[in-house]
Design an enzyme around this catalytic site. Structure first.
Site, PDB file in Angstrom:
ATOM      1  N   ARG A 187       0.795  -1.198   0.024  1.00  0.00           N
ATOM      2  CA  ARG A 187       0.123   0.134  -0.053  1.00  0.00           C
ATOM      3  C   ARG A 187       0.732   1.118  -0.208  1.00  0.00           C
ATOM      4  O   ARG A 187       0.575   2.406  -0.642  1.00  0.00           O
ATOM      5  CB  ARG A 187      -0.871   0.023   1.343  1.00  0.00           C
ATOM      6  CG  ARG A 187      -1.965  -1.143   1.164  1.00  0.00           C
ATOM      7  CD  ARG A 187      -3.106  -1.190   2.144  1.00  0.00           C
ATOM      8  NE  ARG A 187      -3.501   0.344   2.406  1.00  0.00           N
ATOM      9  CZ  ARG A 187      -4.009   0.747   3.543  1.00  0.00           C
ATOM     10  NH1 ARG A 187      -4.127   0.111   4.643  1.00  0.00           N
ATOM     11  NH2 ARG A 187      -4.678   1.882   3.633  1.00  0.00           N
ATOM     12  N   HIS A 194      -5.916   8.775  11.374  1.00  0.00           N
ATOM     13  CA  HIS A 194      -5.701   7.381  11.280  1.00  0.00           C
ATOM     14  C   HIS A 194      -3.911   6.815  11.046  1.00  0.00           C
ATOM     15  O   HIS A 194      -3.864   5.850  10.409  1.00  0.00           O
ATOM     16  CB  HIS A 194      -6.510   6.678  10.045  1.00  0.00           C
ATOM     17  CG  HIS A 194      -7.882   6.476  10.708  1.00  0.00           C
ATOM     18  ND1 HIS A 194      -9.087   6.145   9.832  1.00  0.00           N
ATOM     19  CD2 HIS A 194      -8.738   6.949  11.890  1.00  0.00           C
ATOM     20  CE1 HIS A 194      -9.856   6.482  10.373  1.00  0.00           C
ATOM     21  NE2 HIS A 194     -10.074   6.716  11.807  1.00  0.00           N
ATOM     22  N   THR A 210     -15.931  10.018   2.343  1.00  0.00           N
ATOM     23  CA  THR A 210     -15.890   9.175   3.351  1.00  0.00           C
ATOM     24  C   THR A 210     -17.348   8.672   3.480  1.00  0.00           C
ATOM     25  O   THR A 210     -18.240   9.252   3.489  1.00  0.00           O
ATOM     26  CB  THR A 210     -15.515   9.765   4.828  1.00  0.00           C
ATOM     27  OG1 THR A 210     -15.594   8.734   5.802  1.00  0.00           O
ATOM     28  CG2 THR A 210     -16.194  11.131   5.175  1.00  0.00           C
TER      29      THR A 210
HETATM   30  P1  OAD Z   1     -14.687   4.063   2.954  1.00  0.00           P
HETATM   31  O1  OAD Z   1     -14.364   3.021   1.714  1.00  0.00           O
HETATM   32  O2  OAD Z   1     -15.447   3.525   3.770  1.00  0.00           O
HETATM   33  O3  OAD Z   1     -15.905   5.009   1.819  1.00  0.00           O
HETATM   34  C1  OAD Z   1     -15.327   5.663   0.685  1.00  0.00           C
HETATM   35  C2  OAD Z   1     -16.314   6.737   0.378  1.00  0.00           C
HETATM   36  O4  OAD Z   1     -15.861   7.413  -0.560  1.00  0.00           O
HETATM   37  C3  OAD Z   1     -17.633   6.236   0.168  1.00  0.00           C
HETATM   38  O5  OAD Z   1     -18.679   6.847   0.502  1.00  0.00           O
HETATM   39  C4  OAD Z   1     -17.682   6.242  -1.485  1.00  0.00           C
HETATM   40  O6  OAD Z   1     -18.798   6.614  -2.075  1.00  0.00           O
HETATM   41  C5  OAD Z   1     -16.874   7.457  -1.708  1.00  0.00           C
HETATM   42  N1  OAD Z   1     -16.282   7.771  -2.944  1.00  0.00           N
HETATM   43  C6  OAD Z   1     -15.881   6.721  -3.916  1.00  0.00           C
HETATM   44  N2  OAD Z   1     -15.261   7.424  -4.946  1.00  0.00           N
HETATM   45  C7  OAD Z   1     -15.250   8.636  -4.623  1.00  0.00           C
HETATM   46  C8  OAD Z   1     -14.827  10.013  -5.375  1.00  0.00           C
HETATM   47  N3  OAD Z   1     -14.215   9.700  -6.580  1.00  0.00           N
HETATM   48  N4  OAD Z   1     -14.969  11.276  -4.882  1.00  0.00           N
HETATM   49  C9  OAD Z   1     -15.586  11.142  -3.701  1.00  0.00           C
HETATM   50  N5  OAD Z   1     -16.045  10.151  -3.060  1.00  0.00           N
HETATM   51  C10 OAD Z   1     -15.853   8.955  -3.451  1.00  0.00           C
HETATM   52  O7  OAD Z   1     -13.668   4.903   3.270  1.00  0.00           O
HETATM   53  P2  OAD Z   1     -13.411   5.922   4.373  1.00  0.00           P
HETATM   54  O8  OAD Z   1     -14.756   6.577   4.919  1.00  0.00           O
HETATM   55  O9  OAD Z   1     -12.068   6.707   4.381  1.00  0.00           O
HETATM   56  O10 OAD Z   1      -9.534   3.102   8.556  1.00  0.00           O
HETATM   57  O11 OAD Z   1     -12.978   4.841   5.558  1.00  0.00           O
HETATM   58  C11 OAD Z   1     -12.874   5.116   6.866  1.00  0.00           C
HETATM   59  C12 OAD Z   1     -11.799   4.121   7.323  1.00  0.00           C
HETATM   60  O12 OAD Z   1     -12.172   2.671   7.534  1.00  0.00           O
HETATM   61  C13 OAD Z   1     -10.373   4.111   6.798  1.00  0.00           C
HETATM   62  O13 OAD Z   1      -9.699   5.390   7.445  1.00  0.00           O
HETATM   63  C14 OAD Z   1      -9.743   2.877   7.089  1.00  0.00           C
HETATM   64  C15 OAD Z   1     -10.847   2.208   7.170  1.00  0.00           C
HETATM   65  O14 OAD Z   1     -11.136   0.925   7.976  1.00  0.00           O
HETATM   66  C16 OAD Z   1      -8.215   2.550   8.753  1.00  0.00           C
HETATM   67  O15 OAD Z   1      -7.439   2.101   8.326  1.00  0.00           O
HETATM   68  C17 OAD Z   1      -7.893   2.835  10.408  1.00  0.00           C
END
Ligand code: OAD
Length: 238
Positions: A70, A120, A183
């Protein structure tokens, strides 16, 4: 331009205190996989094996290998128009600006953002499991205390870095506007920050191509990708 985007742009121009909360979606257009989308990392890999202390203790080599992979993806990726727009927004803001990110890829910093709160952790550093020394080389054993070095990323079941999260909470409480971009807003405590902003009277703007847990609570929901929408919120993009 979409009337909602125009309205949010006006609000941002009239405010001096902005917080931004970003997640993996902001880096999707840089070619970095998200976690919970259908093609996301958690659809292919087990968080229990790769993002927990139990998984690390069971198979440290496998965990280190996954984070090295990664890290390689992140360091070879380039910031996209969304990252660049957020760096420009920070430059334009005359008062306080905090970019709270759940992302571990360092693309915000590489795009020029300054006040980045990595709640994170990140993929670039390793941390000693025992004495918490942080290093950017790849030694496996801590030279200070002989503890095991691990990625400086927060795993499931672990606390967020206290000082960083305290600063994020402070920003959430005091900002006039919080932009929540890319997110799923499902992972707490970070996902609670927009609710804090709302409770303290701030405006919450969501940027996401899909609806999330937060959508029904946000004041403005801008539907689209971050590389498309965020540049419209700053500068002169029409
Ligand atoms: P997620 O994978 O849970 O969510 C990603 C979000 O991005 C979703 O709501 C999608 O709809 C949106 N998305 C996809 N493509 C996009 C784009 N081009 N522009 C804007 N939005 C888009 O990711 P996170 O919310 O970051 O934790 O997840 C939170 C945490 O869960 C991460 O930090 C990680 C994971 O487990 C750790 O590693 C501690």
């Amino acid at each position: 331009m979409d009337a909602q985007i125009e309205r949010v742009r006006e609000i941002l121009r009239g405010t001096t205190s902005i917080a931004v909360l970003t997640g993996a979606g902001v880096s999707a257009e840089s070619g970095i996989a998200t976690f919970r989308d259908p093609d996301g990392l958690w659809a292919k890999f087990s968080p229990r094996e790769l993002a927990s202390m139990d998984g690390f203790l069971a198979n440290p080599e496998r965990v280190r290998e996954w984070y090295a992979y990664r890290k390689n993806v992140a360091t070879t990726a380039q910031p996209n128009a969304g990252h660049i727009a957020l760096a420009a927004l920070e430059q334009q803001t005359t008062g306080s600006f905090s970019l709270i990110t759940q992302n571990v890829d360092r693309l915000h910093q590489r795009a020029g953002s300054r006040n980045v709160l990595e709640v994170h952790g990140n993929l670039i550093e390793n941390r000693c499991n025992d004495c918490e020394t942080i290093r950017t080389d790849d030694v496996l054993i801590c030279p200070d205390c002989s503890g095991a070095m691990r990625p400086n990323v927060v795993w499931f079941g672990e606390e967020l870095p206290q000082d960083v999260f305290a600063a994020a909470e402070q920003a959430a409480m005091t900002c006039d506007v919080m932009i929540v971009a890319g997110t799923s807003a499902e992972v707490y405590p970070a996902a609670g920050l927009p609710y804090t902003t709302k409770r303290y009277g701030g405006i919450v703007v969501e940027v996401n191509p899909n609806r999330t847990e937060l959508s029904s609570e946000a004041h403005y929901v801008l539907t689209g990708t971050s590389a498309h929408i965020l540049p419209h919120l700053v500068g002169d993009v029409q």
